[in-house]
Every structure is written in C-alpha cells, then in structure tokens.
Write a protein that holds these residues in place. Structure first.
Motif, PDB file in Angstrom:
ATOM      1  N   GLY A 153       0.781  -1.227   0.000  1.00 26.40           N
ATOM      2  CA  GLY A 153       0.000   0.000   0.000  1.00 26.40           C
ATOM      3  C   GLY A 153       0.813   1.277   0.000  1.00 26.40           C
ATOM      4  O   GLY A 153       0.288   2.348   0.309  1.00 26.40           O
ATOM      5  N   LEU A 154       2.081   1.197  -0.391  1.00 31.84           N
ATOM      6  CA  LEU A 154       2.932   2.389  -0.361  1.00 31.84           C
ATOM      7  C   LEU A 154       2.634   3.304  -1.538  1.00 31.84           C
ATOM      8  O   LEU A 154       2.412   2.853  -2.654  1.00 31.84           O
ATOM      9  N   GLN A 155       2.599   4.613  -1.268  1.00 32.71           N
ATOM     10  CA  GLN A 155       2.467   5.573  -2.351  1.00 32.71           C
ATOM     11  C   GLN A 155       3.769   5.632  -3.154  1.00 32.71           C
ATOM     12  O   GLN A 155       4.852   5.528  -2.610  1.00 32.71           O
ATOM     13  N   ASN A 156       3.633   5.804  -4.462  1.00 31.74           N
ATOM     14  CA  ASN A 156       4.776   5.913  -5.368  1.00 31.74           C
ATOM     15  C   ASN A 156       5.766   4.764  -5.149  1.00 31.74           C
ATOM     16  O   ASN A 156       6.950   4.987  -4.862  1.00 31.74           O
ATOM     17  N   PRO A 157       5.329   3.523  -5.282  1.00 34.60           N
ATOM     18  CA  PRO A 157       6.234   2.390  -5.028  1.00 34.60           C
ATOM     19  C   PRO A 157       7.429   2.350  -5.961  1.00 34.60           C
ATOM     20  O   PRO A 157       8.527   1.954  -5.544  1.00 34.60           O
ATOM     21  N   ALA A 158       7.247   2.771  -7.223  1.00 31.28           N
ATOM     22  CA  ALA A 158       8.378   2.744  -8.157  1.00 31.28           C
ATOM     23  C   ALA A 158       9.461   3.723  -7.727  1.00 31.28           C
ATOM     24  O   ALA A 158      10.656   3.403  -7.748  1.00 31.28           O
ATOM     25  N   GLY A 159       9.057   4.909  -7.325  1.00 31.27           N
ATOM     26  CA  GLY A 159      10.037   5.891  -6.870  1.00 31.27           C
ATOM     27  C   GLY A 159      10.747   5.445  -5.609  1.00 31.27           C
ATOM     28  O   GLY A 159      11.974   5.608  -5.474  1.00 31.27           O
ATOM     29  N   GLN A 160       9.994   4.888  -4.671  1.00 30.54           N
ATOM     30  CA  GLN A 160      10.604   4.397  -3.431  1.00 30.54           C
ATOM     31  C   GLN A 160      11.569   3.244  -3.723  1.00 30.54           C
ATOM     32  O   GLN A 160      12.649   3.157  -3.136  1.00 30.54           O
ATOM     33  N   ALA A 161      11.182   2.367  -4.649  1.00 23.93           N
ATOM     34  CA  ALA A 161      12.057   1.248  -4.993  1.00 23.93           C
ATOM     35  C   ALA A 161      13.341   1.745  -5.642  1.00 23.93           C
ATOM     36  O   ALA A 161      14.442   1.259  -5.339  1.00 23.93           O
ATOM     37  N   GLU A 162      13.227   2.729  -6.546  1.00 24.13           N
ATOM     38  CA  GLU A 162      14.428   3.282  -7.180  1.00 24.13           C
ATOM     39  C   GLU A 162      15.341   3.938  -6.147  1.00 24.13           C
ATOM     40  O   GLU A 162      16.573   3.832  -6.232  1.00 24.13           O
ATOM     41  N   LEU A 163      14.743   4.614  -5.176  1.00 24.85           N
ATOM     42  CA  LEU A 163      15.535   5.245  -4.125  1.00 24.85           C
ATOM     43  C   LEU A 163      16.297   4.203  -3.306  1.00 24.85           C
ATOM     44  O   LEU A 163      17.509   4.337  -3.072  1.00 24.85           O
ATOM     45  N   LEU A 164      15.610   3.158  -2.891  1.00 25.37           N
ATOM     46  CA  LEU A 164      16.246   2.132  -2.055  1.00 25.37           C
ATOM     47  C   LEU A 164      17.329   1.374  -2.826  1.00 25.37           C
ATOM     48  O   LEU A 164      18.413   1.106  -2.295  1.00 25.37           O
ATOM     49  N   ILE A 165      17.062   1.037  -4.091  1.00 34.42           N
ATOM     50  CA  ILE A 165      18.063   0.321  -4.877  1.00 34.42           C
ATOM     51  C   ILE A 165      19.244   1.229  -5.202  1.00 34.42           C
ATOM     52  O   ILE A 165      20.395   0.780  -5.260  1.00 34.42           O
ATOM     53  N   SER A 166      18.997   2.523  -5.369  1.00 34.00           N
ATOM     54  CA  SER A 166      20.107   3.465  -5.560  1.00 34.00           C
ATOM     55  C   SER A 166      21.008   3.493  -4.329  1.00 34.00           C
ATOM     56  O   SER A 166      22.239   3.582  -4.448  1.00 34.00           O
ATOM     57  N   CYS A 167      20.394   3.422  -3.158  1.00 33.83           N
ATOM     58  CA  CYS A 167      21.194   3.341  -1.922  1.00 33.83           C
ATOM     59  C   CYS A 167      22.053   2.086  -1.929  1.00 33.83           C
ATOM     60  O   CYS A 167      23.236   2.126  -1.561  1.00 33.83           O
ATOM     61  N   LEU A 168      21.464   0.978  -2.346  1.00 33.33           N
ATOM     62  CA  LEU A 168      22.219  -0.275  -2.396  1.00 33.33           C
ATOM     63  C   LEU A 168      23.384  -0.174  -3.368  1.00 33.33           C
ATOM     64  O   LEU A 168      24.500  -0.614  -3.064  1.00 33.33           O
ATOM     65  N   VAL A 169      23.147   0.408  -4.548  1.00 33.76           N
ATOM     66  CA  VAL A 169      24.220   0.567  -5.532  1.00 33.76           C
ATOM     67  C   VAL A 169      25.364   1.401  -4.952  1.00 33.76           C
ATOM     68  O   VAL A 169      26.541   1.059  -5.099  1.00 33.76           O
ATOM     69  N   GLY A 170      25.004   2.496  -4.276  1.00 32.56           N
ATOM     70  CA  GLY A 170      26.029   3.328  -3.661  1.00 32.56           C
ATOM     71  C   GLY A 170      26.803   2.597  -2.587  1.00 32.56           C
ATOM     72  O   GLY A 170      28.031   2.729  -2.480  1.00 32.56           O
ATOM     73  N   VAL A 171      26.106   1.794  -1.782  1.00 34.27           N
ATOM     74  CA  VAL A 171      26.774   1.022  -0.734  1.00 34.27           C
ATOM     75  C   VAL A 171      27.750   0.025  -1.339  1.00 34.27           C
ATOM     76  O   VAL A 171      28.895  -0.115  -0.877  1.00 34.27           O
ATOM     77  N   ILE A 172      27.322  -0.677  -2.388  1.00 33.49           N
ATOM     78  CA  ILE A 172      28.212  -1.649  -3.030  1.00 33.49           C
ATOM     79  C   ILE A 172      29.469  -0.968  -3.557  1.00 33.49           C
ATOM     80  O   ILE A 172      30.594  -1.444  -3.352  1.00 33.49           O
TER      81      ILE A 172
END
Length: 206
Positions: A142-161
């Motif tokens: 039920g999250l608003q803007n799930p695509a944007g939130q997913a891109e944000l979280l995966i971008s964090c993962l990419v930066g961490v790697i």
C-alpha cells in the motif's frame, strides 16, 4: 564416421570452453575496471583465448558486456512476490566482497561512459532484476509511489556496493553484509510510514 563425430564433439567442447573463458574474463574485468577501461585484447589475454573469437561468439564488446551482466545477474534469484531487500543486500555485498569489486552492473551504472547504450542496458537490467520486484512488494503493502521508493532504495544499495568496495569508508567496510542489509530492509519496511504529502495537500503546522 565415428571419428568424425568425435572430432566434431571435440571442436564443440573447445568452442564452449573458449566462450565460457571469454565470458568469465569479461565479468571479472568489467566488474573491476568498468566498460570503457577494458579492451577486447585485455579480455582475450585474461581468458587465454584469441580475442578475435569475441566477434564470433558475442558479436562485439557491447554485446559481450550485456552477456556478462546477464550471467552475473543469474547468480542472484529474486522472488517478485516477496522481495526481501535485506537478504538481497547481504547476498550482493558478499559477492562484491569475494571479488573485491562492485561488479559489471554497478560499474556501468556509475560510469560516465561514452556508450549510452551500455548504461541503458545496465539500467534495464537493474529495473528488471531489482527495482520492479521491490516496487511490486511495496505496492502490495500500500505504499504511495512504489516505483520511486524502490528506485531510491536500490540506488542506496548501488552506492553502498560501490563505496564499500572502494575502502574509502572504514566503518562501512567493517560492517557485515547482514548488518547493512538489515538497515536497508528496515528502511523498506518503514517507508509506508513516511508517505510524502502530495502536491496541494495541507501540511500540518508544528
């Protein structure tokens, strides 16, 4: 006829072995140096195979890169029904730690390559393998803007790697993959509690 069949099988085995060696070398070099810094000669030398065979088996450097990314991604399976960001993060970081490099996908995403098709292919792979499954999970929650939130979280993962492999941040490098994964999974689980205000919606005064 029997000897001819055996010779054909031997050639096929040699061909398969050469292709596999080139693909493994490409994964290694693209993962450590990025796309632009790697030449076909580099790949052939590491593989111990004539670099001219790359054209026969893959077509060109960009096609070999796409094959390397696809092969690299196959090692990580993701359930689109329940994308566990914590487990995925821990797995991705353990792989990066083992090879001492971010990998071909992350390298391509972060590069300033003169070949936009390479970055586009990397972004498509990232969307298919990670962003879309995570967005589906967030949408189901039920999250608003799930695509944007997913891109944000995966971008964090990419930066961490990328930064963990660089060794620039001692504390990040010292954290276990599981600890990093737990932090990102907590962020994913709590995202629905931080739903942003939409344009024009009233903002409560403090």
């Amino acid at each position: 006829m029997g000897s001819g069949t055996e010779r054909a099988r031997g050639r096929r085995r040699d061909s398969d072995a050469s292709r596999a060696a080139l693909l493994a070398a490409a994964r290694d070099l693209f993962g450590r140096r990025g796309y632009d810094a790697v030449t076909l000669r580099d790949i052939g030398e590491l593989a111990g195979v004539d670099a001219s065979l790359i054209a026969r088996y893959f077509g060109n450097k960009a096609a070999l890169y796409r094959s390397a990314v696809d092969e690299d991604s196959r090692e990580v399976t993701v359930s689109p029904e329940a994308f566990d960001l914590g487990t995925f993060t821990a797995t991705a970081l353990r792989r990066a730690d083992r090879r001492g490099a971010p990998g071909p996908l992350v390298q391509a995403l972060l590069s300033q390559s003169d070949h936009p098709e390479v970055r586009a292919a990397a972004a498509d792979e990232m969307r298919a393998r990670m962003i879309s499954p995570l967005a589906d999970r967030l949408a189901a929650e039920g999250l608003q803007n799930p695509a944007g939130q997913a891109e944000l979280l995966i971008s964090c993962l990419v930066g961490v790697i990328a930064l963990r492999s660089s060794g620039l941040f001692d504390s990040l490098s010292a954290m276990s993959p599981e600890a990093v994964g737990a932090i990102l999974e907590t962020a994913a689980q709590s995202a629905h509690e931080r739903a942003p205000h939409t344009a024009g919606s009233p903002v409560e005064e403090p």
